[in-house]
Motif scaffolding. Structure first.
Motif, PDB file in Angstrom:
ATOM      1  N   ASN A   1     -27.801  17.931 -26.877  1.00 15.30           N
ATOM      2  CA  ASN A   1     -28.446  17.372 -25.685  1.00 15.30           C
ATOM      3  C   ASN A   1     -28.556  18.382 -24.547  1.00 15.30           C
ATOM      4  O   ASN A   1     -28.870  18.019 -23.411  1.00 15.30           O
ATOM      5  CB  ASN A   1     -27.683  16.132 -25.220  1.00 15.30           C
ATOM      6  CG  ASN A   1     -27.921  14.955 -26.147  1.00 15.30           C
ATOM      7  OD1 ASN A   1     -29.058  14.655 -26.495  1.00 15.30           O
ATOM      8  ND2 ASN A   1     -26.853  14.320 -26.591  1.00 15.30           N
TER       9      ASN A   1
ATOM     10  N   VAL B   1     -30.998  13.332 -24.662  1.00  8.37           N
ATOM     11  CA  VAL B   1     -30.620  12.558 -23.486  1.00  8.37           C
ATOM     12  C   VAL B   1     -31.161  13.282 -22.248  1.00  8.37           C
ATOM     13  O   VAL B   1     -31.054  14.502 -22.148  1.00  8.37           O
ATOM     14  CB  VAL B   1     -29.084  12.453 -23.391  1.00  8.37           C
ATOM     15  CG1 VAL B   1     -28.674  11.740 -22.110  1.00  8.37           C
ATOM     16  CG2 VAL B   1     -28.527  11.742 -24.608  1.00  8.37           C
TER      17      VAL B   1
ATOM     18  N   VAL C   1     -21.694  20.371 -19.710  1.00  6.83           N
ATOM     19  CA  VAL C   1     -20.983  20.067 -20.949  1.00  6.83           C
ATOM     20  C   VAL C   1     -19.777  19.157 -20.686  1.00  6.83           C
ATOM     21  O   VAL C   1     -18.939  18.978 -21.561  1.00  6.83           O
ATOM     22  CB  VAL C   1     -20.538  21.346 -21.690  1.00  6.83           C
ATOM     23  CG1 VAL C   1     -21.732  22.084 -22.247  1.00  6.83           C
ATOM     24  CG2 VAL C   1     -19.703  22.242 -20.793  1.00  6.83           C
ATOM     25  N   LEU C   2     -19.697  18.599 -19.491  1.00  5.16           N
ATOM     26  CA  LEU C   2     -18.656  17.622 -19.158  1.00  5.16           C
ATOM     27  C   LEU C   2     -17.231  18.164 -19.362  1.00  5.16           C
ATOM     28  O   LEU C   2     -16.342  17.427 -19.753  1.00  5.16           O
ATOM     29  CB  LEU C   2     -18.836  16.331 -19.972  1.00  5.16           C
ATOM     30  CG  LEU C   2     -19.842  15.263 -19.519  1.00  5.16           C
ATOM     31  CD1 LEU C   2     -19.657  14.885 -18.059  1.00  5.16           C
ATOM     32  CD2 LEU C   2     -21.267  15.615 -19.791  1.00  5.16           C
TER      33      LEU C   2
ATOM     34  N   ILE D   1     -16.709  12.081 -12.817  1.00  4.56           N
ATOM     35  CA  ILE D   1     -17.615  11.867 -13.937  1.00  4.56           C
ATOM     36  C   ILE D   1     -17.888  10.377 -14.012  1.00  4.56           C
ATOM     37  O   ILE D   1     -16.956   9.586 -14.156  1.00  4.56           O
ATOM     38  CB  ILE D   1     -17.026  12.396 -15.257  1.00  4.56           C
ATOM     39  CG1 ILE D   1     -16.917  13.929 -15.180  1.00  4.56           C
ATOM     40  CG2 ILE D   1     -17.899  11.991 -16.439  1.00  4.56           C
ATOM     41  CD1 ILE D   1     -16.294  14.565 -16.392  1.00  4.56           C
ATOM     42  N   VAL D   2     -19.143  10.010 -13.851  1.00  4.42           N
ATOM     43  CA  VAL D   2     -19.498   8.605 -13.899  1.00  4.42           C
ATOM     44  C   VAL D   2     -20.118   8.298 -15.249  1.00  4.42           C
ATOM     45  O   VAL D   2     -20.622   9.183 -15.936  1.00  4.42           O
ATOM     46  CB  VAL D   2     -20.474   8.213 -12.763  1.00  4.42           C
ATOM     47  CG1 VAL D   2     -19.824   8.410 -11.410  1.00  4.42           C
ATOM     48  CG2 VAL D   2     -21.767   9.004 -12.850  1.00  4.42           C
ATOM     49  N   ASN D   3     -20.076   7.052 -15.621  1.00  2.00           N
ATOM     50  CA  ASN D   3     -20.634   6.543 -16.873  1.00  2.00           C
ATOM     51  C   ASN D   3     -19.823   7.039 -18.079  1.00  2.00           C
ATOM     52  O   ASN D   3     -18.974   7.915 -17.981  1.00  2.00           O
ATOM     53  CB  ASN D   3     -22.097   6.929 -17.062  1.00  2.00           C
ATOM     54  CG  ASN D   3     -22.990   6.199 -16.068  1.00  2.00           C
ATOM     55  OD1 ASN D   3     -22.542   5.253 -15.429  1.00  2.00           O
ATOM     56  ND2 ASN D   3     -24.214   6.648 -15.940  1.00  2.00           N
ATOM     57  N   ARG D   4     -20.147   6.431 -19.192  1.00  3.55           N
ATOM     58  CA  ARG D   4     -19.439   6.748 -20.422  1.00  3.55           C
ATOM     59  C   ARG D   4     -20.411   7.396 -21.400  1.00  3.55           C
ATOM     60  O   ARG D   4     -21.567   7.625 -21.103  1.00  3.55           O
ATOM     61  CB  ARG D   4     -18.892   5.466 -21.061  1.00  3.55           C
ATOM     62  CG  ARG D   4     -17.921   4.721 -20.187  1.00  3.55           C
ATOM     63  CD  ARG D   4     -17.295   3.578 -20.965  1.00  3.55           C
ATOM     64  NE  ARG D   4     -18.269   2.660 -21.494  1.00  3.55           N
ATOM     65  CZ  ARG D   4     -18.137   1.335 -21.477  1.00  3.55           C
ATOM     66  NH1 ARG D   4     -17.069   0.805 -20.945  1.00  3.55           N
ATOM     67  NH2 ARG D   4     -19.058   0.559 -22.007  1.00  3.55           N
ATOM     68  N   THR D   5     -19.883   7.640 -22.579  1.00  6.63           N
ATOM     69  CA  THR D   5     -20.641   8.115 -23.750  1.00  6.63           C
ATOM     70  C   THR D   5     -21.576   9.280 -23.358  1.00  6.63           C
ATOM     71  O   THR D   5     -21.203  10.064 -22.474  1.00  6.63           O
ATOM     72  CB  THR D   5     -21.373   6.915 -24.424  1.00  6.63           C
ATOM     73  OG1 THR D   5     -21.848   7.314 -25.677  1.00  6.63           O
ATOM     74  CG2 THR D   5     -22.475   6.333 -23.554  1.00  6.63           C
ATOM     75  N   ASP D   6     -22.716   9.428 -23.994  1.00 11.77           N
ATOM     76  CA  ASP D   6     -23.542  10.592 -23.645  1.00 11.77           C
ATOM     77  C   ASP D   6     -24.308  10.366 -22.341  1.00 11.77           C
ATOM     78  O   ASP D   6     -25.104  11.212 -21.934  1.00 11.77           O
ATOM     79  CB  ASP D   6     -24.473  10.999 -24.802  1.00 11.77           C
ATOM     80  CG  ASP D   6     -25.448   9.903 -25.194  1.00 11.77           C
ATOM     81  OD1 ASP D   6     -25.565   8.924 -24.435  1.00 11.77           O
ATOM     82  OD2 ASP D   6     -26.079  10.020 -26.267  1.00 11.77           O
ATOM     83  N   GLN D   7     -24.043   9.256 -21.697  1.00 15.19           N
ATOM     84  CA  GLN D   7     -24.580   9.035 -20.353  1.00 15.19           C
ATOM     85  C   GLN D   7     -23.622   9.535 -19.277  1.00 15.19           C
ATOM     86  O   GLN D   7     -23.939   9.476 -18.084  1.00 15.19           O
ATOM     87  CB  GLN D   7     -24.866   7.540 -20.136  1.00 15.19           C
ATOM     88  CG  GLN D   7     -25.923   6.979 -21.089  1.00 15.19           C
ATOM     89  CD  GLN D   7     -27.240   7.720 -20.988  1.00 15.19           C
ATOM     90  OE1 GLN D   7     -27.771   7.901 -19.914  1.00 15.19           O
ATOM     91  NE2 GLN D   7     -27.746   8.183 -22.131  1.00 15.19           N
ATOM     92  N   ALA D   8     -22.462   9.995 -19.679  1.00 10.83           N
ATOM     93  CA  ALA D   8     -21.487  10.517 -18.718  1.00 10.83           C
ATOM     94  C   ALA D   8     -22.077  11.708 -17.991  1.00 10.83           C
ATOM     95  O   ALA D   8     -22.795  12.521 -18.581  1.00 10.83           O
ATOM     96  CB  ALA D   8     -20.201  10.924 -19.442  1.00 10.83           C
TER      97      ALA D   8
END
Lengths: 423, 517
Positions: free
Chosen positions: B97, B132, B152-153, B172-179
């Protein structure tokens, strides 16, 4: 086949009220409890063979013995009531129908592990359940079962209900601890394990609701009485949630060790008329699916499930009949784990979304033959490379769909190929 | 605990420092365990999974090296097919992504994804589904621009604002690849170290508004230097480049690791002082108010000095130790009053308990060691009598004195930067600044550090030492100054110029005890 051990008071009206519950035996073990040494209690639980009912099946009494000795830090008990695994709906019955059984279990556990503070981490969507539980806790405080002096003994127990915010990952024990601490629910790297360094950096025991609720019976009737149910390595009873395409879905308490198909047929009424059994998800969505053929020889216990390369899990049995589209089921499953990935570590964060999109492409008629093997490889690439086992819960299940029902995936892709214009 | 332990890496026994995690322990003997999220200043987080290694006979067999302490006898395996495959797989996940917009990305050339792709991956993309999409060019404040798609979080930036600045603007907001990394609505980065997240970012997700799109990293020469923005003396890289037909220009400063001084970071205002090296520099020599060539200006000033009845030398607290000593020598020789008065360089209350100091001069500690008077009284008394004041880089206007109203005292200025004092001078000798010169400074903690010339201009200015020699000073170069320092100044008796460690030399506390802040 059904038994009434944990569910003994479930059908009694208003058993969530202290007065009613007490009339039917709640808190009956506490007199005995305070005559015992904490270590004796642990021994009884160990002897009972009780295994963790959250899904992993780790021996409960043995877990308690992992607490370090002689530490000057407090010990915490965290009761995992984040029941979020798809197809799992057992703990909610305890919370609503017999919360005092859980509170009694908490008192027993706290006494055994010398903890004075218990947290019940309850799934955010369980609003109704949390209210009933809190009311029961309030009653228990008022009646002196909880508080500074439990039943007048020099032993303090405070119980706090902590509601989650809707994240499946907070059922993972270290994410649960992070969430209680007010942080984003993300699993911690292990070691250190919670028994050594858990809530607020202190030794912490995390047990499932059903595990804790099993304690009053074990203490009252003894380890042998509990072991009278179930098999040698899987003793006792379990609350099974049977759902899917059966005539009588519902929650049933059964001893462990019964034949799976017989339970589906006799307890849940079997598949609907005119349909045939296609497969069974034996213990929540993360457990590898069993084909109808495999299911014939499986019994509902940890050993038999392991022998069939699946897991006992959380007792959430999903029955699939011949109308089920396994590809769409797989996509549904991966979508859940994708959505619930905490996003912390790379393979799970990026990999689950990729797999979901590949499955979506297959369903949308854009699949390629090599996609199936790519999905299988991605399962391998993700599994056990992560901080926690959320992704493994997804990949173990998905792999079973791909391997056992590969032809259905191939059929989607074949249709795709035939729809392509000839070049 | 022993200082070193022995462990085996890929079957070869190595002796490594004790008490470190596997990454740092084996890095000390030159073995790289690839890692993205781990940074020694921020601790182990374990989220990237790039540093997974096998521990033979270990339980569990697969561990994150960042989270695992190196232990005596440990058998680490990095070269197995299993580990190499994991590294490839993690790189694949990091890249699926990622926009791979390297041609327009500032990080290209110094990007961990590029480096690791070449070293550990080299596999073609298997991604056939849509990527994404996330936020682009988001202004995070404090000069930081964020690209969520490149991210790359690894959470280095998030951990920096939590652990180092303790301001916590990032999350870091949101989870999964939406983080995704983000600021809270309406709450931008608001700390004086914010630009460090740009250096910390292993990819091009955090960019500096000041630097972005100005230079490709591979064109930059990365020279070592020391920031002169305050008395901390933080170690930096001076990244500069001479583009075709242009002059050698500095494009950015970046922090250089030195545990004795600044650790891994520098402040934002110090970072931006590179601009002073490029802009507002003195170039044109003056003699008696007239533009002349440098040689004429030096000779004119030398004659003016000889004619002076009462001469005052004013030295800047940012001059190097060698410059100060040479000025001091010349002052003695010319019977000039020497003053280091520079109260205005101190901004009381501006400093913090981390790196930023109140004193915005680089080398005030040397005043005390050389016995240079800093009092206002000495200077004003001397100026009442003086007919010539020569300021060596000292902007007296900062200290509240009007350089245009010195009465009968004529003003000469020898320095690098334009300022009110230089503007008022009738004699002006431009000299090389610290980025073009070498020298030594002593920071507020008494650490003596050497720096070398980083930038060579198309038309180099002379060093202040050369000018001093031409004005009649005794020292021609740094070596000569040091011979004198070694024999004549007690604090430097035992300091060997050739053997000052790269990270600096902590002079004993007693020697800098009386240094004012």
């Amino acid at each position: 086949m059904e038994v009434k051990i944990l569910s003994a008071r479930f059908d009694i009206a208003d058993a969530n009220k202290l007065e009613v519950a007490k009339k039917h035996g709640a808190y009956g073990t506490l007199e005995k409890l305070f005559t015992m040494e904490p270590a004796e209690v642990t021994e009884v639980v160990k002897a009972s063979g009780l295994r963790g009912r959250g899904g992993a099946g780790f021996p409960t009494g043995l877990k308690w013995t992992f607490l370090p000795k002689g530490l000057d830090k407090p010990v915490y008990l965290a009761v995992n009531s984040d029941e979020s695994e798809p197809a799992t709906f057992k703990d909610r019955y305890i919370l609503v129908r017999d919360p005092h059984m859980l509170i009694e279990g908490i008192i027993i556990c706290c006494y055994a592990i010398n903890s004075h503070d218990a947290y019940i981490y309850i799934r955010g969507e369980y609003i109704y359940q949390a209210k009933i539980l809190q009311a029961a806790i309030d009653e228990a405080y008022a009646a002196g079962y909880l508080g500074d002096k439990v039943l007048g003994h020099d032993f303090r127990i405070d119980v706090t209900v902590h509601r989650g915010a809707g994240a499946y990952i907070c059922g993972e024990e270290t994410a649960l601890l992070e969430s209680i601490e007010g942080k984003k629910g993300q699993p911690r790297s292990k070691p250190p394990f919670p028994a050594v360094e858990g809530l607020y950096g202190c030794p912490t025991i995390i047990n499932n609701v059903q595990s804790i609720a099993s304690l009053p019976f074990i203490l009252e009737k003894g380890a042998d009485a509990y072991k009278a149910y179930g098999t040698e390595k899987s003793s006792g009873t379990h609350l099974f949630g049977i759902s899917g395409l059966v005539k009588k879905p519902g929650m049933y308490e059964l001893p462990l060790g019964l034949p799976l198909v017989e339970v589906v047929d006799k307890v849940a009424g079997g598949v609907r008329d005119g349909r045939t059994l296609k497969g069974i998800i034996p213990g929540g969505s993360s457990t590898p699916v069993l084909t109808a053929e495999e299911a014939q020889s499986v019994t509902l216990d940890y050993e038999s499930m392991a022998a069939h390369k699946t897991m006992f899990g959380s007792g959430g049995i999903v029955v699939l009949d011949d109308t089920v589209d396994m590809v769409k089921l797989a996509e549904n499953l991966v979508h859940f784990y994708y959505h619930e990935s905490c996003g912390q570590c790379t393979p799970c964060r990026e990999g689950l979304g990729w797999m979901l999109k590949i499955l979506g492409a297959i369903i949308a008629g854009k699949g390629k033959a090599k996609d199936i093997d790519l999905l299988l490889e991605l399962c391998d690439n993700i599994e056990m490379k992560t901080v926690c086992v959320l992704s493994a819960a997804c990949t173990m299940a998905l792999r079973s769909y791909l391997n056992k029902f590969r032809s259905e995936f191939e059929a989607y892709i074949a249709n795709t190929a035939s729809a392509q214009p000839v070049m | 605990m022993a200082d070193t332990i022995k462990l085996s890496v890929n079957g070869v026994e190595v002796e490594v420092p004790a008490g470190k995690n596997l990454i740092d322990a084996v890095a000390a003997v030159g073995i790289e365990i690839p890692h993205i999220c781990y940074h020694p200043a921020l601790g182990a987080d374990g989220n990237c999974r790039m540093c997974l290694v096998e521990i033979e006979d270990g339980r569990p067999p697969l561990v994150a090296a960042c989270k695992t302490k190196a232990a005596e006898g440990m058998k680490v395996r990095l070269d197995s097919e299993k580990i190499k495959k994991i590294q490839r797989d993690i790189m694949e996940f990091e890249l699926i992504n990622h926009p791979i917009d390297c041609p327009i990305c500032d990080q290209a050339g110094e990007c961990i994804l590029q480096d690791y792709y070449v070293k550990y991956d080299h596999a073609p993309s298997r991604m056939r589904v849509p990527q994404v999409t996330k936020g682009k060019k988001m202004d995070f404040g404090s000069g930081v621009v964020h690209d969520q798609e490149r991210c790359v979080l690894c959470a280095r930036c998030v951990r920096f604002t939590r652990l180092i600045t303790k301001t916590g603007e990032l999350g870091i907001v949101n989870r999964t690849d939406q983080a995704r990394v983000n600021i809270f609505p309406g709450r931008p980065l608001n700390n004086r170290y914010a630009l460090n997240v740009v250096d910390l970012c292993p990819v091009g997700a955090m960019t500096s508004k000041d630097f972005r799109f100005r230079q490709r990293a591979w064109f930059l020469t990365k020279s070592k230097g020391i920031c002169h923005g305050c008395s901390k003396g933080c170690n930096i890289y001076i990244d500069h480049n001479r583009e075709k037909y242009k002059d050698d220009i500095i494009y950015r400063y970046r922090p250089r690791h030195n545990d004795l001084v600044n650790g891994y970071f520098i402040c934002d205002s110090g970072r931006m002082t590179y601009k002073l090296e490029n802009e507002k520099r003195l170039r044109v020599p003056l003699a008696a108010g007239q533009q002349v060539d440098l040689e004429s200006a030096v000779n004119a000033l030398k004659r003016r000095m000889d004619q002076a009845d009462k001469l005052v030398f004013l030295v800047s607290p940012s001059c190097s130790l060698e410059q100060m000593r040479a000025i001091q020598q010349l002052a003695t020789h010319k019977a000039a009053v020497l003053s280091g008065y520079s109260e205005g360089y101190i901004q009381k209350g501006d400093g913090d308990d981390y790196l930023i100091q109140d004193d915005k001069s680089a080398n005030r500690a040397a005043f005390a060691l050389l016995g240079i008077d800093e009092s206002k009284d000495t200077l004003t008394a001397a100026l009442n009598e003086a007919d010539l004041l020569i300021s060596f880089g000292n902007d007296l206007s900062l200290s509240g004195m009007d350089c245009t109203a010195l009465g009968k005292t004529e003003l000469a200025f020898v320095g690098s930067y334009a300022n009110n004092c230089a503007d008022a001078a009738s004699y002006l000798l431009p000299v090389a600044s610290y980025s073009e010169d070498n020298g030594s400074i002593i920071n507020i903690d008494g650490v003596l550090q050497r720096y070398g010339a980083a930038v060579v201009k198309n038309e180099p200015l002379p060093s202040m030492l050369q000018i001093l020699a031409q004005l009649g000073g005794a020292f021609g170069d740094v070596q000569a100054v040091w011979s004198d320092l070694n024999s004549a100044v007690e604090a430097f008796n035992k300091v060997d110029l050739q053997n000052i460690p790269a990270e600096g030399l902590a002079l004993t506390v007693s020697e800098v005890d009386n240094v004012t802040a």
